[in-house]
Design a protein around this motif. Sequence first.
Motif, PDB file in Angstrom:
ATOM      1  N   LEU A  82     -36.938   4.186 -17.110  1.00 48.06           N
ATOM      2  CA  LEU A  82     -37.048   5.640 -17.223  1.00 48.06           C
ATOM      3  C   LEU A  82     -38.453   6.061 -17.661  1.00 48.06           C
ATOM      4  O   LEU A  82     -39.023   7.020 -17.140  1.00 48.06           O
ATOM      5  N   MET A  83     -39.020   5.376 -18.673  1.00 49.24           N
ATOM      6  CA  MET A  83     -40.360   5.738 -19.131  1.00 49.24           C
ATOM      7  C   MET A  83     -41.404   5.486 -18.046  1.00 49.24           C
ATOM      8  O   MET A  83     -42.337   6.273 -17.861  1.00 49.24           O
ATOM      9  N   THR A  84     -41.263   4.397 -17.321  1.00 47.74           N
ATOM     10  CA  THR A  84     -42.203   4.118 -16.230  1.00 47.74           C
ATOM     11  C   THR A  84     -42.108   5.169 -15.136  1.00 47.74           C
ATOM     12  O   THR A  84     -43.144   5.663 -14.625  1.00 47.74           O
ATOM     13  N   GLY A  85     -40.897   5.546 -14.771  1.00 48.89           N
ATOM     14  CA  GLY A  85     -40.739   6.566 -13.745  1.00 48.89           C
ATOM     15  C   GLY A  85     -41.317   7.901 -14.166  1.00 48.89           C
ATOM     16  O   GLY A  85     -41.958   8.602 -13.369  1.00 48.89           O
ATOM     17  N   PHE A  86     -41.120   8.289 -15.438  1.00 48.78           N
ATOM     18  CA  PHE A  86     -41.683   9.555 -15.930  1.00 48.78           C
ATOM     19  C   PHE A  86     -43.199   9.543 -15.829  1.00 48.78           C
ATOM     20  O   PHE A  86     -43.829  10.517 -15.403  1.00 48.78           O
ATOM     21  N   ALA A  87     -43.832   8.439 -16.239  1.00 47.06           N
ATOM     22  CA  ALA A  87     -45.302   8.355 -16.199  1.00 47.06           C
ATOM     23  C   ALA A  87     -45.807   8.410 -14.768  1.00 47.06           C
ATOM     24  O   ALA A  87     -46.798   9.108 -14.459  1.00 47.06           O
ATOM     25  N   LEU A  88     -45.169   7.693 -13.865  1.00 46.74           N
ATOM     26  CA  LEU A  88     -45.632   7.686 -12.472  1.00 46.74           C
ATOM     27  C   LEU A  88     -45.519   9.056 -11.835  1.00 46.74           C
ATOM     28  O   LEU A  88     -46.443   9.520 -11.141  1.00 46.74           O
ATOM     29  N   LEU A  89     -44.410   9.727 -12.076  1.00 46.56           N
ATOM     30  CA  LEU A  89     -44.233  11.043 -11.487  1.00 46.56           C
ATOM     31  C   LEU A  89     -45.178  12.067 -12.128  1.00 46.56           C
ATOM     32  O   LEU A  89     -45.670  12.971 -11.455  1.00 46.56           O
ATOM     33  N   SER A  90     -45.407  11.947 -13.428  1.00 52.78           N
ATOM     34  CA  SER A  90     -46.285  12.908 -14.111  1.00 52.78           C
ATOM     35  C   SER A  90     -47.715  12.818 -13.609  1.00 52.78           C
ATOM     36  O   SER A  90     -48.413  13.830 -13.471  1.00 52.78           O
ATOM     37  N   PHE A  91     -48.188  11.624 -13.337  1.00 51.82           N
ATOM     38  CA  PHE A  91     -49.553  11.446 -12.855  1.00 51.82           C
ATOM     39  C   PHE A  91     -49.651  11.573 -11.339  1.00 51.82           C
ATOM     40  O   PHE A  91     -50.740  11.408 -10.779  1.00 51.82           O
ATOM     41  N   GLY A  92     -48.533  11.854 -10.655  1.00 47.94           N
ATOM     42  CA  GLY A  92     -48.587  12.067  -9.213  1.00 47.94           C
ATOM     43  C   GLY A  92     -48.922  10.833  -8.425  1.00 47.94           C
ATOM     44  O   GLY A  92     -49.603  10.917  -7.400  1.00 47.94           O
ATOM     45  N   VAL A  93     -48.464   9.683  -8.875  1.00 46.90           N
ATOM     46  CA  VAL A  93     -48.780   8.441  -8.180  1.00 46.90           C
ATOM     47  C   VAL A  93     -48.162   8.440  -6.782  1.00 46.90           C
ATOM     48  O   VAL A  93     -48.700   7.818  -5.857  1.00 46.90           O
ATOM     49  N   GLN A  94     -47.051   9.161  -6.585  1.00 47.99           N
ATOM     50  CA  GLN A  94     -46.386   9.154  -5.288  1.00 47.99           C
ATOM     51  C   GLN A  94     -47.279   9.725  -4.184  1.00 47.99           C
ATOM     52  O   GLN A  94     -47.037   9.468  -2.991  1.00 47.99           O
ATOM     53  N   ALA A  95     -48.338  10.494  -4.580  1.00 44.44           N
ATOM     54  CA  ALA A  95     -49.229  11.091  -3.562  1.00 44.44           C
ATOM     55  C   ALA A  95     -50.407  10.205  -3.222  1.00 44.44           C
ATOM     56  O   ALA A  95     -51.217  10.552  -2.372  1.00 44.44           O
TER      57      ALA A  95
END
Length: 828
Positions: A43-56
């Motif tokens: 959960l913490m890893t997913g929050f960080a990745l989404l917050s920094f916009g890594v998916q883009a």
Amino acid sequence: MSEPTRSEQTDILARYRGRLQLTRVVMGLERFVRCFWPLLTVLMTGFALLSFGVQALFAGGVFLLPALGLAAFVALIWGIWRVRIPTMEEAVSRLDTQGVGQALATLTDTPATGSTGIWEAHLRRTRMRADRLRPPAPDLRVARRDPWALRLIAAVAFIAALFFARGDVLDGGFPPDGSSAVAAGPVYEAWATPPGYTGTPTIYLTERQDDAFTIPLPEGSIITLRTYGEGFSLSQSVQSAEIDLQLAAPGLYDATFPVAQAGEVSLERGGAELVRWRFTVGEDAAPTISFGEDVGRGTGGVLEVPFEARDDFEVVAGAVTITLRPEAADRRHGLTVDPVARDAIVLDLPLPPRAGAEISDMLVQDLSQHPFAALPVSLRLEAVDGAGQSGRSDVLDIDLPRRSFFDPLARAIVEQRRDLFWNPNANARRVGQLLRAISHQPADLTAPPDTFLTLRDIVEMLETSAADGLSEEELEEIAEELWTLALAIEDGELADAAARLRRAQERLQQALEDGASDEEIAELMEELREAMRDYMEQMAEALRNDPNAQPQDGEQSGEGMQMSQQDIQDMLDRIEELSREGRTEEAQRLLEQLQQMMENMQMTLNQQGQGQGEPQEGDGEGDGEGQGRQGQVEDSMREQQDLADRTFEELQRQFRERQGGAPLLGQEPGEGLEGLAETQDALRDLLDSLEDGLGSEALEEAERNMADAAEALRQDDGRRALDEQAEAMENLREGLRQIEEGANSGEASDAERQGDAPDSESERADARDPLGRPVGNGQALEGGSDVVPEAGPLGSMQDLLDEIRRRSGEMDRTAEERNYLRDLLDRF
């Protein structure tokens, strides 16, 4: 033992129910963490990745959220499958580990056989141990289950996302229109960096969008803006040039530009404004610098330039430029020709490592040897700030200071050196001729040994070099030689403290007569003080080391020396004060009194060394009436010296009373100047009785001086009395010389009538006195041409007296020889 039923165990442990329940909670928390830490990590890893916009940042970013969801689901199932709720028995066993002897388990036991009393006593002791049991602290360590520390990496990323991420976790994964394309959220950062010299820290630009809020920046500040993702546009009005975001890395854009004027900077994405900053620019004014007070000559002839500089932030450099003003020079002698062109002097101003916005300091530089020394110059200060802006002061016209030379020969050499620098080729012949004229008759001048040989070598070097034109290297070499020679003449190689004192007094007297500046007078006064201290220390050392020089009253000698030192310092301070006030005549008179006092001290020391009152060899009734009167005149001179000392002591006492000071320890009350007038009259009457038949004009003048001194004492004018007493002493010495010359001339006539002396007298003529002179017929002390030769190694009367004084102070000589030398000093 028989096992109790479950209900019986519950009843027995009822008093420990609270502790057991808390133990079960602790055990449940430990099991939850051990089973669900993978879920928390995901959960913490997913929050960080989404917050920094890594998916883009990569093409497959659309699958990031489903992947995170699947990983979380798997971790959840794994945790539920592994977790177990702690039972009461497990809690009892865990709580028993906090003590010794498994107290809770023992309480639930029952004895199978044995004495009931013993069992009850055992239970009481066990309950006491059980009462001391406390629930354990939770052990949440999972390091053995997570050897790669994945939970810590996820925790750090989670915290970084909370504080620094600009993305929206809910919206950042998918675009608002619900399309399958994933775009990054509005991730950006910006900061403004002021110039380093301002000392202002970097300003981090927040998302502030208040229209009324403006950010002040120093001129020359740099703005840096960085975005993460696509679709951002930058607009600004702080720079006239067009500024665009530049691709720095995949998905990373930045822009860096200076702030040249007040304006705005805004960031947009997809046509929507994300943030806007408004800036104002503070003007960086040029530094200012000005001269302080008292620009000019310092001690030793150095240049002192006090200055004050100011800037908005910091003054980083400064300099003073010194330019020659030939039109303002006294264009006479060697300065009549046009000067050669010389570069201006540029000196860096002394600045601290971190100068600051305001500086007040002083430049001290010795330029005595520079070609501009003692010539009119212009001074201009310049200061530079961190932005490279400069500010200048007004022009100040002065004469560039130089070391003062009071010796005429040294001063003449330095002046010729100046003329040589003024125009080397035009003035070389003239300077050579003048230096040859100076050294034409060296016997008439007083200078250190080899001075004139050195001067003639310099002249030959100058004439040889000038024949082919003086080069800059030759000019510098000759100028250095002339300067070194002038210093040797000015400073001299004085033999002892008395000579240094006499030299310092003469230099100060000459400076007062020439109307020297206050700075030069202060410098010479300091030199006189140092020479006076050395002289007094030498006299005190002579009194300590020479038993023949000790006065009979040791206590009085010590106090008198101490009193003289204090009064000398008072007189020196008074001389300096009078010179500053412009009362040079009074300062000169006081300096003359000081010189007379020091001579009296030297004479008193010599008389004490001879042993007053002891008969000298050759004295007696058989010496004749002439020599008897001569001895009486000598006694009168000693008594006059003693009276002058008493007069001076009375002046000292009166001076202390006027200054409000107390008399020195052991000092008797003074008898007053009027009381000394009677003694002066008695001495005058004694001298008047001795004059009959002598016919000495000097003794008659001494009698008049004594009468004037007595009159001054009655009028309480101690200074005039001292002057008259000093004149009387000088005339008494002159009278003694006249008496001795008359006696010697009469003896010479008798010798001519009697013819040649016998051989015994020839043998006596070969005898030598301690100075290496022939004793002759035993009358060497009574005058004649052999006493003070007209020419010889010592050169002059003053040199002879100095040599006698030096030899009389050498302790390795016998007492008889030292007494003889002091007798010479007393007579001449």
